[in-house]
Design a protein around this motif. Sequence first.
Motif, mmCIF file in Angstrom:
data_model
loop_
_atom_site.group_PDB
_atom_site.id
_atom_site.type_symbol
_atom_site.label_atom_id
_atom_site.label_comp_id
_atom_site.label_asym_id
_atom_site.label_seq_id
_atom_site.Cartn_x
_atom_site.Cartn_y
_atom_site.Cartn_z
ATOM 1 N N PRO A 280 33.601 33.257 40.681
ATOM 2 C CA PRO A 280 32.419 33.565 42.036
ATOM 3 C C PRO A 280 32.316 32.438 42.959
ATOM 4 N N LYS A 281 32.460 31.445 42.668
ATOM 5 C CA LYS A 281 32.138 29.895 43.512
ATOM 6 C C LYS A 281 33.325 30.430 44.995
ATOM 7 N N ASN A 282 34.793 30.822 44.044
ATOM 8 C CA ASN A 282 35.908 30.099 44.117
ATOM 9 C C ASN A 282 35.923 31.136 45.532
ATOM 10 N N GLU A 283 36.923 30.608 46.615
ATOM 11 C CA GLU A 283 37.164 31.652 48.237
ATOM 12 C C GLU A 283 38.095 32.237 47.605
ATOM 13 N N GLU A 284 39.269 31.528 46.995
ATOM 14 C CA GLU A 284 40.419 32.241 46.470
ATOM 15 C C GLU A 284 40.424 33.071 45.268
ATOM 16 N N ASP A 285 39.090 33.417 44.784
ATOM 17 C CA ASP A 285 39.037 34.494 43.782
ATOM 18 C C ASP A 285 38.220 36.204 43.600
ATOM 19 N N ASP A 286 38.828 36.466 43.560
ATOM 20 C CA ASP A 286 38.097 38.320 43.963
ATOM 21 C C ASP A 286 38.050 38.446 42.233
ATOM 22 N N MET A 287 36.453 38.811 42.661
ATOM 23 C CA MET A 287 35.868 38.954 41.601
ATOM 24 C C MET A 287 36.266 40.617 41.462
ATOM 25 N N VAL A 288 36.522 41.427 42.227
ATOM 26 C CA VAL A 288 37.101 43.021 41.683
ATOM 27 C C VAL A 288 38.828 42.603 41.296
ATOM 28 N N GLU A 289 38.923 41.991 41.070
ATOM 29 C CA GLU A 289 40.175 41.628 40.527
ATOM 30 C C GLU A 289 39.889 41.512 39.301
ATOM 31 N N MET A 290 38.654 40.359 39.223
ATOM 32 C CA MET A 290 38.842 40.127 37.317
ATOM 33 C C MET A 290 38.076 41.516 36.873
#
Length: 420
Positions: A280-290
């Motif tokens: 969640p701290k990374n701009e490139e990672d989308d938590m909706v996709e997780m």
Amino acid sequence: MMWRTILLRYCFLLVSCLLTALEAVPIDIDKTKVKNTQPVDSAKIEPPDTGLYYDEYLKQVIDVLETDNHFREKLQKADIEEIKSGRLSKELDLVSHHVRTKLDELKRQEVARLRMLIKAKLDSLQDTGIDHHALLKQFDHLNHLNPDKFESTDLDMLIKAATSDLEHYDKTRHEEFKKYEMMKEHERREYLKTLNEEKRKEEESKFEEMRKKHENHPKINHPGSKDQLKEVWEETDGLDPNDFDPKTFFKLHDVNNDGFLDEQELEALFTKELEKVYDPKNEEDDMVEMEEERLRMREHVMNEVDANKDRLVTLDEFLKATEKKEFLEPDSWETLDQQQLFTEEELKEYENLISLQENELKKKADELQKQKEELQRQHDQLEAQKLEYHQVVQQMEQKKLQQEISPSGPGGELKFQPHI
């Protein structure tokens, strides 16, 4: 067992494990090392929100029927087909008068709630002359023909509606996720159109850099494979990987000790894998996709392990799955970033739909603006009329006051004006 003594061992077991927005928590308690571990009291577990528009009504009916000993006993002996076919609903005729009275009250409250929702919707559409009774037909979780009594037909309809809706729940979530991804891409492209060539190249370069950064993650173990479960056993449970035992693993992660791994408990097993890809701290990672990835993993394991398709994994089903070749030698797992989530044609179709919706909203906004202007004009007109009326009243009152005051001379004597 947790929900086996609650209404509908099939339908309402689904209720207990499906969530509208599931946020699973990794299991970090080592039950093999904790002494005097107390089993979870199922009566204290609050059933999660199913996401159904009649969720509250569904849970209230469960709570009331659970108080009837006869019905609970029949439920414990019923199989899934008996529940789904509606045969169990006939047992409603034998429940106590108090339970029936309470169910009648719940149904009347639900019908009143639905009527209120219908009225609110019609009011928002400024529609009149609609038969509210006829509109109740659109709700298939109760018998609208008898709004005052909860009958076996109502229980049958509630079972079938909840079962059908919950079985389509995952499909709906996938569809919503796809729309989410297309909207993201649509907004990105629309933003690029607003930039000059230099800025646009910078944004494209940044987007590509973030995409590559997201894809650069450790290998993902195949969900439900021995490697994946052993990693949970070692890193989450804190146990020696050489001592891995499927039966012990099952009991460790059957959090509520009901003899099943439900969907929530299964999804918790994938947290370690997901943390390799998403932060969640990374701009490139989308938590909706997780969460979409978590859903895909759970569906895959359920399809492989859940033999009777009741959306619950028994110890026997789990142990049989560990004997399969796929458990020891699984195929590689493709994450979302390795898949094409939608085609250009699908995106264009979605953008056309958005355009139509935007045009419709603009049309409604224009109509509302015209109505606002017309109301303002009428308001100004009424204010002008009010002011004019007020001035006329003042003039009449002054004239009346002048007529009531009689003219007099310096000594107070009456002074008459001769008529000419």
